[in-house]
Design an enzyme around this catalytic site. Structure first.
Site, short mmCIF file in Angstrom:
data_model
loop_
_atom_site.label_atom_id
_atom_site.label_comp_id
_atom_site.label_asym_id
_atom_site.label_seq_id
_atom_site.Cartn_x
_atom_site.Cartn_y
_atom_site.Cartn_z
CG ASN A 145 -11.04 -11.90 -22.22
OD1 ASN A 145 -11.14 -11.26 -23.25
ND2 ASN A 145 -11.71 -11.60 -21.12
CD GLU A 243 -18.47 -2.95 -23.55
OE1 GLU A 243 -19.55 -2.60 -24.03
OE2 GLU A 243 -18.35 -3.25 -22.35
CB CYS A 277 -14.46 -8.01 -18.56
SG CYS A 277 -15.91 -8.50 -19.48
CD GLU A 452 -18.67 -3.94 -27.62
OE1 GLU A 452 -18.42 -5.04 -27.11
OE2 GLU A 452 -17.85 -3.31 -28.31
N1 LIG Z 1 -15.59 -4.99 -20.71
C1 LIG Z 1 -15.48 -6.01 -21.54
O1 LIG Z 1 -16.42 -6.36 -22.29
C2 LIG Z 1 -14.19 -6.77 -21.60
C3 LIG Z 1 -14.18 -7.98 -22.30
C4 LIG Z 1 -12.98 -8.70 -22.36
C5 LIG Z 1 -11.82 -8.23 -21.74
N2 LIG Z 1 -11.87 -7.04 -21.06
C6 LIG Z 1 -10.69 -6.55 -20.37
O2 LIG Z 1 -9.51 -6.75 -21.18
C7 LIG Z 1 -8.39 -6.99 -20.34
C8 LIG Z 1 -7.70 -8.27 -20.78
O3 LIG Z 1 -7.47 -8.25 -22.17
P1 LIG Z 1 -6.03 -7.84 -22.73
O4 LIG Z 1 -4.93 -8.27 -21.82
O5 LIG Z 1 -5.99 -8.25 -24.17
O6 LIG Z 1 -6.12 -6.24 -22.65
P2 LIG Z 1 -5.10 -5.18 -23.26
O7 LIG Z 1 -5.68 -3.87 -22.98
O8 LIG Z 1 -3.70 -5.46 -22.85
O9 LIG Z 1 -5.13 -5.44 -24.86
C9 LIG Z 1 -6.36 -5.37 -25.56
C10 LIG Z 1 -6.05 -5.13 -27.03
O10 LIG Z 1 -5.44 -3.85 -27.17
C11 LIG Z 1 -4.22 -3.95 -27.88
N3 LIG Z 1 -3.36 -2.88 -27.40
C12 LIG Z 1 -2.55 -2.86 -26.32
N4 LIG Z 1 -1.96 -1.66 -26.20
C13 LIG Z 1 -2.40 -0.89 -27.24
C14 LIG Z 1 -2.16 0.44 -27.68
N5 LIG Z 1 -1.32 1.26 -27.03
N6 LIG Z 1 -2.78 0.88 -28.80
C15 LIG Z 1 -3.62 0.08 -29.48
N7 LIG Z 1 -3.90 -1.20 -29.11
C16 LIG Z 1 -3.29 -1.67 -28.00
C17 LIG Z 1 -3.74 -5.35 -27.58
O11 LIG Z 1 -2.83 -5.79 -28.56
C18 LIG Z 1 -5.06 -6.12 -27.63
O12 LIG Z 1 -5.40 -6.38 -28.98
C19 LIG Z 1 -8.94 -7.10 -18.93
O13 LIG Z 1 -8.76 -5.88 -18.25
C20 LIG Z 1 -10.43 -7.36 -19.14
O14 LIG Z 1 -11.21 -6.91 -18.06
C21 LIG Z 1 -13.04 -6.30 -20.97
O1 LIG Z 2 -14.61 -10.76 -20.71
C1 LIG Z 2 -15.80 -10.39 -20.80
C2 LIG Z 2 -16.54 -10.64 -22.08
O2 LIG Z 2 -17.45 -9.63 -22.31
C3 LIG Z 2 -17.03 -12.03 -22.17
S1 LIG Z 2 -18.72 -12.26 -21.79
O3 LIG Z 2 -19.48 -11.30 -22.63
O4 LIG Z 2 -18.92 -12.00 -20.36
O5 LIG Z 2 -19.03 -13.65 -22.13
#
Ligand SMILES: NC(=O)c1ccc[n+]([C@@H]2O[C@H](COP(=O)([O-])OP(=O)(O)OC[C@H]3O[C@@H](n4cnc5c(N)ncnc54)[C@H](O)[C@@H]3O)[C@@H](O)[C@H]2O)c1
Ligand SMILES: O=C[C@H](O)CS(=O)(=O)O
Length: 474
Positions: A145, A243, A277, A452
């Protein structure tokens, strides 16, 4: 893939296609790597660590800033790549590139301020020194994202601290990461300091979890995958920072500036088509002002245009893929089945075959509906009402997540009462866009571990060592 300063994999037989979510067309492909490439990357990063960690903070500063200026020069191209592979509107993509670049300039400077300390010894013949040292080879695994910012929010502090990095971007959005790596190479960041591997996620992750040369896993993504990585890291007590997911409550008190709150909800709910997120997930409005607030909110929502992110004036792009679209649709169906009312459903582009979802407002919401418990990750705003401050705080905290929360009130004492009781790492008080490079971004509960950004963010890549020195001073 970018490995030890070289581009590898173009002669591979297996490639992963990249799809434009606005048109459902293939826009590119990247080699599908796995365990072999994951190990090669650690070899390169481990070798590079020996010299990179010995550079002075200023030498690392100079190289990071060259990377910063190259990203600045190429920001429009990077933004366009991001929009085509991730879908966000070009104006948001450009904003993300600048946000991502902000971490590089912030940590280029922060690396010069990794101070140690001396501690008064109780023994007159002793002196105590404390120093901070880079943890070593860092494995960064990032989501789709925010294809640029979620990389630099990790890699900028890691490199500034003297660490080296192996990166696995999301399979949906690798092109942005590879472009950033190309510019790092052009900036003169030495071979092996930064490596980008694309391919089979769990296979690559497993190698990095097991390889003792990888001293730290830093992950941004779903809570589910975060737990998997945390379990794997336990095998050799590998450091992790996580995160993860969110379920942000957006609380509107009766004494709020309702117009400001309505605009704030638009900002927090529909950024990246609701795929962040910290997007608002649950809206709670005090019942005395609910009708007025919903009217103001809908009036603002009607101004937004859904469409291809490359088109001028687009405010909401497509969701990342079909599964994301179906999830949001199922959340609406579940809520309606349990008594919710579709108060507003916007327009989606008819001619496009992308994953466009009409921005939707649901009312008559109760906490038993899945959209109030699960991360929506789409342009859906479920609005529930409440009677008292105590009620809304209890409902807002009733979640396994604790990343971001939002409160709108013009009463100072009330703002402190509520914000101090909310179990969230990030609070937007009359502010819907709290993210910035200088803040400690991270969550409570199952939203993650560590922070972070800001001066907190570099500590995640440092070890603390003290040296107790015995002397003959008498
Ligand atoms: N807290 C934050 O700062 C933050 C920021 C952005 C997104 N997110 C969260 O991320 C999610 C959306 O992103 P997404 O769909 O890419 O998440 P995801 O967990 O499906 O994938 C994230 C990353 O992990 C990799 N991955 C998946 N399974 C794995 C495994 N078993 N071992 C190693 N790597 C693996 C994926 O290829 C990708 O690169 C949402 O839940 C969102 O809330 C959190
Ligand atoms: O998806 C959440 C990321 O941390 C983006 S932001 O830091 O809120 O811009």
């Amino acid at each position: 893939m970018y490995l030890d300063g070289k581009w590898v994999g173009n002669d591979y037989e297996v490639f992963t296609e990249i799809i434009n979510p606005a048109t459902n067309e293939v826009i590119g492909a990247v080699p599908t790597g796995g365990a072999y490439e994951a190990e090669q990357a650690v070899d390169a990063a481990s070798k590079a660590f020996k010299t990179w960690s010995k550079k002075t903070a200023d030498e690392r500063y100079q190289l990071l800033m060259k990377w910063f200026f190259l990203i600045e020069e190429n920001k429009h191209e990077i933004a366009r790549i991001m929009t085509i592979e991730q879908g966000k509107p070009l104006k948001e993509a450009l904003g993300e590139v600048q946000y991502a670049n902000g971490f590089i300039s912030w940590y280029a400077e922060e690396g010069k301020r990794i101070y140690g300390e001396t501690i008064p010894a109780f023994d007159p013949n002793k002196r105590i020194l404390v120093r901070k040292e880079p943890v070593g080879v860092v494995a960064a695994i990032t989501p789709w994202n925010f294809p640029a910012a979620m990389i630099t929010r990790k890699v900028a502090p890691a490199l500034a601290a003297g660490c080296t990095a192996v990166i696995k971007p999301a399979n949906q959005t690798p092109l942005t990461a590879l472009k950033m790596a190309e510019l790092a190479n052009k900036a003169g960041i030495p071979n092996g300091v930064l490596n980008v591997i694309t391919g089979r996620s769990s296979e690559i992750g497993d190698v990095w979890l097991k390889d003792s040369r990888v001293t730290k896993i830093t992950f941004t993504g779903s809570t589910e995958v975060g737990k998997t990585l945390m379990r794997g890291a336990a095998e050799n007590v590998k450091k992790v920072s996580l995160e993860l997911g969110g379920n942000a409550p957006f609380i509107v008190m009766e004494d709020a500036n309702l117009q400001k709150a309505a605009v704030g909800l638009i900002q927090s709910k529909f950024r990246n088509a609701g795929q962040t997120c910290i997007c608002t997930n649950r809206v709670y409005v005090q019942e005395t002002v609910a009708e007025q607030f919903i009217q103001l909110f809908q009036k603002e929502l009607e101004k937004l245009k859904v469409g291809n992110g490359l088109e001028e004036g687009t405010d909401i792009g497509p969701l990342i893929d079909k599964a994301a679209y179906k999830k949001v649709d199922s959340l609406i169906n579940d809520a309606v089945k349990k008594g919710a009312k579709v108060t507003y459903s916007g327009l989606r582009p008819a001619k496009e075959n992308g994953y466009f979802f009409a921005p939707t407002i649901l009312t008559n919401i109760n906490d038993d509906m899945e959209c109030m418990k699960d991360e929506i990750f789409g342009p859906l705003a479920p609005i529930s009402t409440f009677k008292t401050e105590e009620e809304v705080i209890a409902r807002a905290n009733d979640s396994c997540y604790g990343l971001a929360a939002y409160v709108y009130t013009e009463n100072l004492s009330r703002s402190f009462r509520i914000t101090e009781q909310l179990e969230y790492g990030i609070i937007g008080l009359n502010d819907a866009l709290p993210s910035a490079v200088q803040v400690p971004f991270g969550g409570y509960k199952e939203s993650g571990l560590g922070r972070e950004g800001g001066h907190y963010g570099i500590e995640e890549f440092l070890e603390v060592k003290y040296i107790s020195i015995g002397l003959d001073l008498n």
